[in-house]
Design an enzyme around this catalytic site. Structure first.
Site, PDB file in Angstrom:
ATOM      1  CG  HIS A   1      -3.526  -8.366   9.941  1.00 34.48           C
ATOM      2  ND1 HIS A   1      -2.287  -7.918   9.533  1.00 34.48           N
ATOM      3  CD2 HIS A   1      -4.297  -7.252  10.075  1.00 34.48           C
ATOM      4  CE1 HIS A   1      -2.315  -6.601   9.411  1.00 34.48           C
ATOM      5  NE2 HIS A   1      -3.523  -6.172   9.735  1.00 34.48           N
TER       6      HIS A   1
ATOM      7  CB  CYS B   1      -3.059  -5.378   6.268  1.00 32.55           C
ATOM      8  SG  CYS B   1      -2.496  -3.797   6.902  1.00 32.55           S
TER       9      CYS B   1
ATOM     10  CD  GLU C   1      -1.307  -0.539   3.634  1.00 26.46           C
ATOM     11  OE1 GLU C   1      -1.890   0.392   4.187  1.00 26.46           O
ATOM     12  OE2 GLU C   1      -1.503  -1.732   3.917  1.00 26.46           O
TER      13      GLU C   1
END
Lengths: 80, 413
Positions: free
Chosen positions: B243, B116, B84
């Protein structure tokens, strides 16, 4: 769904997320933050309640829900 | 017995050369120290102005590529960078990375973007390509790479944001992790929980982001269950790597699934978290959120730190704002630990030099220019010599020396 039923769900989920909470403190006028919820706890209480009710409310709408009364009203509106 | 099938042949992370102790950041910004426990962060990796998404990607992947023979290196048929932190609207980070790693010109080179999550999409598509048999013996290199753009405006997200890259070599020799092919659950929908509308700032709606993460964890696991028989969240997976934007959210996600799926008591949840999740949080607590590399940093932490002695199944959850998410799984064994030990991740993290808050604040202004498009810019690498010297045993590392007519220029230090 009746607002009382939704309130009972919120109350139950709050007790699950913060087990040490005194159930008497959970009233319609309290805010989740007053009851010791951090941002993660708030998200959990709301996602659990939505899942119990089988509804999905856009996240942005919750920003207007300050106390438990407005949270319950918001959830009730989405069951109508 | 070694792992078989399709999966991760090699994995490495690069998490910068500098770190800021998180308590120093709290004090510097006047944040409430009581919330340190909630974040579970000790330090965060900080970029040097001579680092960018390209240098991070190359520095993460280089030890993997160096470990390959010529024929093996030339069997890398796909290079995907996930980021990103794009350096151009048209040209991908992977164009630079492909050249700097010396990969074959017979290679598909491109970039993926979905906050992400994108690295997992790339890993899954690469694994499917390798397993399809259309090109026997093919390998794919997926590199998640990012730079941080957070400052004081980010509040409590600033201390949790990291810097670096994770590189995964996908092949039919899964020495690090053999994927449970076909065992996955996905869940995606449009929401504006966090985003990077410009090259030098992020926006985030914290509540929306937490909501979406927790929602997606439940939904992806439910979808996973529809594809795999007899799955039990509490017993099917020996470990979990989720995550990790910050460890507190992983804790909440784990708690939520244990309650929903296993009806576990508070005590059971805590014991299970310590046993199955904590080993994955060691490196993230020293680095911060690596964006789409974060779940792979958590996996490295788990492989290096968990006390498994035999084969162990790992449940993984990848989430990217916007939003897209996936729950998937794979097997690791003692060979995974041996393979990863060669990357010496813990040593490299310990070699990062600490910054004071004042040094950090000064660098931040320059770091925020990292992705801003300008035709020409010079970066004085010599100013950061001491950081490279502290990590000298890693061998030459790539640094950004500037931009000339919009072309990024690099050199080995």
């Amino acid at each position: 769904m009746e607002q009382n039923d939704i309130f009972a769900m919120v109350r139950g989920n709050l007790s699950t997320v913060i087990p040490e909470l005194d159930a008497d403190e959970i009233t319609m006028d309290a805010t989740l933050t007053d009851l010791g919820c951090n941002s993660i706890d708030r998200a959990e209480v709301v996602t659990m309640t939505m899942s119990d009710m089988g509804i999905h409310v856009p996240v942005m709408e919750f920003q207007e829900a300050g106390d438990i009364r407005s949270l319950v009203r918001l959830l009730a509106r989405h069951t109508a | 017995m070694s792992l078989t099938g399709i999966g991760i042949e090699a994995i490495n992370v690069f998490c910068g050369l500098a770190q800021l102790p998180v308590p120093a950041l709290f004090d510097g910004r006047g944040l409430d120290r009581q919330r340190l426990d909630h974040l579970m962060m000790e330090s965060r990796s900080i970029a040097l102005p001579c680092e960018d998404p390209v240098t991070n990607a190359v520095n993460a992947a280089l030890p993997i590529v160096r470990g390959l023979g010529d024929a093996e290196r030339d069997s890398i048929e796909i290079l995907i960078t996930s980021s990103e932190s794009g350096v151009d609207y048209s040209k991908s980070i992977s164009s630079y990375v492909h050249d700097l790693l010396g990969l074959s010109r017979h290679c598909r080179v491109f970039e993926a973007k979905q906050a992400c999550y994108a690295a997992t999409a790339a890993v899954q598509l690469a694994a499917a390509y390798v397993s399809s048999g259309v090109s026997p013996g093919a390998r794919a290199l997926v590199i998640a790479t990012d730079v941080a753009m957070v400052d004081a405006r980010a509040g409590y997200a600033e201390p949790a944001t990291g810097h670096g890259a994770a590189a995964m070599l996908i092949s039919d020799q899964p020495r690090v992790m053999a994927f449970d092919l076909g065992a996955f659950g996905t869940y995606s929908y449009e929401t504006l929980d966090s985003a990077r509308p410009g090259p030098d700032f992020d926006i985030a709606d914290v509540d929306a982001s937490l909501f979406a993460y927790l929602d997606c964890l439940s939904q992806t696991f439910a979808d996973y269950r529809t594809k795999v028989d007899d799955v039990d969240f509490a017993t099917t997976f020996d470990y979990l790597a989720l995550h990790t934007p910050f460890a507190g959210l992983v804790k909440a996600g784990h708690r939520k699934l244990m309650r929903e799926q296993a009806r576990a008591s508070v005590e059971e949840v805590d014991a299970d978290f310590a046993a199955r999740v904590m080993p994955s949080l060691r490196y993230p607590s020293l680095v911060g959120n690596l964006c789409s590399g974060a779940v792979y940093l958590a996996l490295c932490s788990l492989i290096d730190n968990a006390p498994y002695t035999d084969g162990a199944r790992v449940g993984m959850f990848s989430y990217g704002s916007g939003c897209a998410s996936e729950f998937f799984s794979g097997l690791i064994d003692q060979g995974s630990r041996d393979e990863l030990a060669r990357m010496r991740i813990a040593e490299h993290l310990a070699a990062r030099l600490p910054l004071t808050f004042a040094e950090y604040a000064e660098m931040l202004e320059e770091n925020k220019q990292c992705l801003v498009p300008v035709p020409d810019r010079e970066v004085e690498i010599a100013r950061y010599k001491r950081f490279f010297e502290a990590s000298a045993e890693r061998g030459p590392l790539l640094a950004l020396r500037g931009v000339e007519a919009f072309h990024r220029k690099y050199e080995w230090v």
